[in-house]
Design an enzyme around this catalytic site. Sequence first.
Site: not given
Length: 335
Positions: A109, A111, A113, A127, A138, A204, A208, A283
């Site tokens: 993918e 992106d 967005e 992106t 991610g 989200w 959030g 993360r």
Amino acid sequence: MGYYYSHLRLFALVVLVAVVSTSAKKLPIISFDDGYNKLFGDDNLMILRDGKSVHLTLNERTGSGFVSQDLYIHGFFSASIKLPADYTAGIVVAFYMSNADMFPKNHDEIDFEFLGNIRGKEWRVQTNVYGNGSTDTGREERYNLWFDPSEDYHQYSILWTDSHIIFYVDNIPIRVFKKSELMGGDYPSKPMSLYATIWDGSDWATNGGKYRVNYKYAPFKAEFSDLVLHGCAVDPIEQVSKKCDKTQGSEYIPTGVTRLQRMRMESFRKRQMTYSYCYDRIRYKVAPPECVINPQEAERLRVFDPVTFGRGHHRQRKHHRRSSSRASLADTTSV
């Protein structure tokens, strides 16, 4: 002197954008029926009389979207987009490539967005890149824009090759993602379709999930024109290239980043980037292997995004129909 150079840079940027608006018209633009099919949304997708412009609408009943008729392995994919205005919290407008329908367990993918906001606050652009089903990693970056994307059309483009992916806004590269051996198989390498959608991302998309879509302001309309599908189309069964475009206007397709564009990109990223996955220590205790850490950039982003330095969280969301579950950054920054 600083005032003079500040205005000189602004003038140069305005000139560049003016040139871009002209060159966009020289790209190999196609009609909707020649390159796309409706994906979902019924009457919420409207093709205008010229056959080259499309309106996607979100209301209480449904969002809407379209998809390319062909799969592509590499190429240049572009659209001029005008986003909804006023209160747009919770709304996601996406312009992206994916093969999740064919490879649900190891999809690729790429992106763009666009994340809506409350009244008086600006749209954000995100992106992202996934390869070989690497949705646990991610690779998001997030930016503000130097214009209001709801006031007029602006060109958003993806260049995908076997060695790099470049995201452009009005022909200004905002991100170059290079293939690295350290990534293993996480670089997008399988044929993909091109999608455009508008949908409710209330859980989200804005702060959030704090601010949700308010259908009192519906319908929300995203407008698309100057559609470009310029790449190597692939047979969906044999998954081998059946044709590569050599159409009129091909000479205006970018192949990389010029020196002037690189200067513009560096300026854009210093001024407008507000998040990069490379600096997100919640993360990733250790940055993904392709990341090149810049201490100055890390310090600059600390001001913008608490996710980066331990005061946020990350959540999952699902996309509509032909796209599988994708990890996405929950926006815990101030709106």
